[in-house]
Design a protein around this motif. Structure first.
Motif, PDB file in Angstrom:
ATOM      1  N   ASN A 102       0.807  -1.291   0.021  1.00 38.74           N
ATOM      2  CA  ASN A 102      -0.074  -0.324  -0.019  1.00 38.74           C
ATOM      3  C   ASN A 102       0.650   1.277   0.053  1.00 38.74           C
ATOM      4  OD1 ASN A 102      -3.277  -0.516   0.180  1.00 38.74           O
ATOM      5  ND2 ASN A 102      -2.100  -2.351   1.250  1.00 38.74           N
ATOM      6  N   LEU A 103       1.698   1.510  -1.117  1.00 37.83           N
ATOM      7  CA  LEU A 103       2.536   2.721  -1.394  1.00 37.83           C
ATOM      8  C   LEU A 103       1.464   3.868  -1.714  1.00 37.83           C
ATOM      9  CD1 LEU A 103       5.607   1.160  -3.395  1.00 37.83           C
ATOM     10  CD2 LEU A 103       5.288   1.585  -0.620  1.00 37.83           C
ATOM     11  N   ARG A 104       1.786   4.958  -1.674  1.00 36.00           N
ATOM     12  CA  ARG A 104       1.424   6.135  -2.233  1.00 36.00           C
ATOM     13  C   ARG A 104       1.062   5.940  -3.684  1.00 36.00           C
ATOM     14  NH1 ARG A 104       0.345  11.578  -2.580  1.00 36.00           N
ATOM     15  NH2 ARG A 104       1.026  12.614  -4.336  1.00 36.00           N
ATOM     16  N   GLY A 105      -0.164   6.262  -4.061  1.00 35.83           N
ATOM     17  CA  GLY A 105      -0.728   6.075  -5.453  1.00 35.83           C
ATOM     18  C   GLY A 105      -1.228   4.733  -5.731  1.00 35.83           C
ATOM     19  N   THR A 106      -1.215   3.882  -4.778  1.00 38.84           N
ATOM     20  CA  THR A 106      -1.926   2.473  -5.359  1.00 38.84           C
ATOM     21  C   THR A 106      -3.213   2.443  -4.914  1.00 38.84           C
ATOM     22  OG1 THR A 106      -1.154   1.667  -3.030  1.00 38.84           O
ATOM     23  CG2 THR A 106       0.520   1.188  -4.991  1.00 38.84           C
ATOM     24  N   VAL A 147      -7.663   4.862  -2.425  1.00 36.34           N
ATOM     25  CA  VAL A 147      -6.329   5.276  -2.867  1.00 36.34           C
ATOM     26  C   VAL A 147      -5.546   5.707  -1.994  1.00 36.34           C
ATOM     27  CG1 VAL A 147      -5.092   6.741  -4.708  1.00 36.34           C
ATOM     28  CG2 VAL A 147      -7.540   5.934  -5.265  1.00 36.34           C
ATOM     29  N   ASN A 148      -4.590   5.350  -2.045  1.00 32.53           N
ATOM     30  CA  ASN A 148      -3.313   5.533  -0.790  1.00 32.53           C
ATOM     31  C   ASN A 148      -2.941   6.860  -1.010  1.00 32.53           C
ATOM     32  OD1 ASN A 148      -3.252   3.491   1.195  1.00 32.53           O
ATOM     33  ND2 ASN A 148      -2.682   2.328  -0.761  1.00 32.53           N
ATOM     34  N   LEU A 149      -3.098   7.634  -0.165  1.00 28.42           N
ATOM     35  CA  LEU A 149      -2.370   9.232  -0.124  1.00 28.42           C
ATOM     36  C   LEU A 149      -0.824   9.237   0.267  1.00 28.42           C
ATOM     37  CD1 LEU A 149      -5.283  11.321   0.982  1.00 28.42           C
ATOM     38  CD2 LEU A 149      -4.574  10.925  -1.433  1.00 28.42           C
ATOM     39  N   PHE A 150      -0.484   8.034   1.067  1.00 29.57           N
ATOM     40  CA  PHE A 150       0.527   8.235   1.852  1.00 29.57           C
ATOM     41  C   PHE A 150       1.063   6.432   1.682  1.00 29.57           C
ATOM     42  CE2 PHE A 150       3.206   8.383   5.741  1.00 29.57           C
ATOM     43  CZ  PHE A 150       4.026   9.469   5.128  1.00 29.57           C
ATOM     44  N   ALA A 196       2.125   1.202   5.348  1.00 36.12           N
ATOM     45  CA  ALA A 196       2.506  -0.173   5.551  1.00 36.12           C
ATOM     46  C   ALA A 196       1.454  -0.943   6.454  1.00 36.12           C
ATOM     47  CB  ALA A 196       3.575  -0.317   6.288  1.00 36.12           C
ATOM     48  N   ALA A 197       0.658  -0.032   7.228  1.00 35.57           N
ATOM     49  CA  ALA A 197      -0.304  -0.602   8.247  1.00 35.57           C
ATOM     50  C   ALA A 197      -1.384  -1.423   7.556  1.00 35.57           C
ATOM     51  CB  ALA A 197      -0.840   0.461   9.133  1.00 35.57           C
ATOM     52  N   LEU A 198      -1.481  -1.388   6.394  1.00 33.95           N
ATOM     53  CA  LEU A 198      -2.758  -1.663   5.604  1.00 33.95           C
ATOM     54  C   LEU A 198      -2.148  -3.126   4.830  1.00 33.95           C
ATOM     55  CD1 LEU A 198      -4.496   1.264   3.949  1.00 33.95           C
ATOM     56  CD2 LEU A 198      -4.930  -0.033   6.054  1.00 33.95           C
ATOM     57  N   LYS A 244      -2.822   0.756  -9.573  1.00 35.42           N
ATOM     58  CA  LYS A 244      -2.025   2.067  -9.212  1.00 35.42           C
ATOM     59  C   LYS A 244      -2.349   3.197 -10.419  1.00 35.42           C
ATOM     60  CE  LYS A 244       1.695   0.455 -12.303  1.00 35.42           C
ATOM     61  NZ  LYS A 244       3.169   0.391 -12.541  1.00 35.42           N
ATOM     62  N   ILE A 245      -2.255   4.308  -9.770  1.00 33.81           N
ATOM     63  CA  ILE A 245      -2.561   5.640 -10.430  1.00 33.81           C
ATOM     64  C   ILE A 245      -1.369   5.905 -11.260  1.00 33.81           C
ATOM     65  CG2 ILE A 245      -3.184   7.982 -10.219  1.00 33.81           C
ATOM     66  CD1 ILE A 245      -5.163   6.244  -8.780  1.00 33.81           C
ATOM     67  N   VAL A 246      -1.656   6.155 -12.697  1.00 34.87           N
ATOM     68  CA  VAL A 246      -0.772   6.268 -13.605  1.00 34.87           C
ATOM     69  C   VAL A 246      -1.043   7.635 -14.276  1.00 34.87           C
ATOM     70  CG1 VAL A 246      -0.302   3.979 -14.125  1.00 34.87           C
ATOM     71  CG2 VAL A 246      -2.211   5.201 -15.390  1.00 34.87           C
ATOM     72  N   GLN A 247      -2.076   8.220 -13.940  1.00 40.62           N
ATOM     73  CA  GLN A 247      -2.349   9.738 -14.378  1.00 40.62           C
ATOM     74  C   GLN A 247      -3.351  10.403 -13.621  1.00 40.62           C
ATOM     75  OE1 GLN A 247      -3.520  10.068 -18.773  1.00 40.62           O
ATOM     76  NE2 GLN A 247      -3.416  12.217 -18.523  1.00 40.62           N
TER      77      GLN A 247
END
Length: 201
Positions: free
Chosen positions: A115-119, A137-140, A143-145, A159-162
């Motif tokens: 769960n990285l930012r943008g995933t 959507v992860n803003l940050f 890792a707790a998720l 993941k966000i690509v745009q």
């Protein structure tokens, strides 16, 4: 500890949906998702594009695309926004009525994605295999998720690509009590107008 409490409280809205959802997870009907796929999320504040990852989360992607193709997300809200954590939506309409989403999916959080930012991950109640249509959507980097040896995690499937700037804009709107939510709901609704498949570049 605060972060873990946020994890536990993340999907209190999703918990409500278990009363109208099926009791056991199933694989989505129809052909399995294969190859690269992208969807565009068109919202009242702008659009962003998600690249789906069926090679890592085949059941989750197939179910998500089923709901996309059925128009499940049209007119739903980003109903929960926690700055520096997540934006969550796809389950409630503009009247804060939970949309029926009877199909659950097996939890694929052990797929090696984090769960990285943008995933993008599948929201769920406390029941590990209770995810249906709501997503976040992860803003940050959260890792707790992620799963570990003693607990299930929240499955990442895209993941966000745009349009991450649009996601960040959503993540910074003013929030408070709206509808059935006592906190973390946008004071001015952020509407998901539609989600549609788009051709990958």
């Amino acid at each position: 500890m605060k972060q873990l409490l946020l994890v536990l409280g993340l999907l209190s809205g999703a918990v409500i949906q278990t009363s109208i959802a099926a009791d056991s997870p199933t694989a989505p009907a129809g052909p399995a998702a294969t190859g690269a796929a992208q969807v565009q999320v068109v919202t009242s504040v702008g659009s962003f594009t998600i690249e789906l990852l069926p090679e890592r989360a085949p059941l989750t992607v197939a179910q998500f695309l089923k709901y996309v193709d059925q128009g499940q997300y049209n007119g739903t809200l980003f109903h929960r926004i926690i700055p520096n954590f997540v934006i969550q939506g796809g389950g409630f309409d503009a009247n804060y009525k939970l949309k029926a989403a009877p199909t659950k999916v097996v939890n694929e959080s052990g797929n090696g994605l984090t769960n990285l930012r943008g995933t993008v991950g599948l929201a769920r109640p406390s029941e590990p295999h209770g995810g249906d249509c709501q997503f976040y959507v992860n803003l940050f980097d959260n890792a707790a998720l992620d799963p570990n040896q003693t607990r299930w995690g929240y499955a990442v499937f895209g993941k966000i690509v745009q349009g991450m700037d649009v996601v960040d804009r959503i993540g910074n709107v003013a929030t408070g009590a709206r509808g059935p939510f006592k906190e973390d709901a946008p004071l001015q609704q952020v509407v998901i107008e539609r989600i549609e498949r788009v051709a990958a570049p």
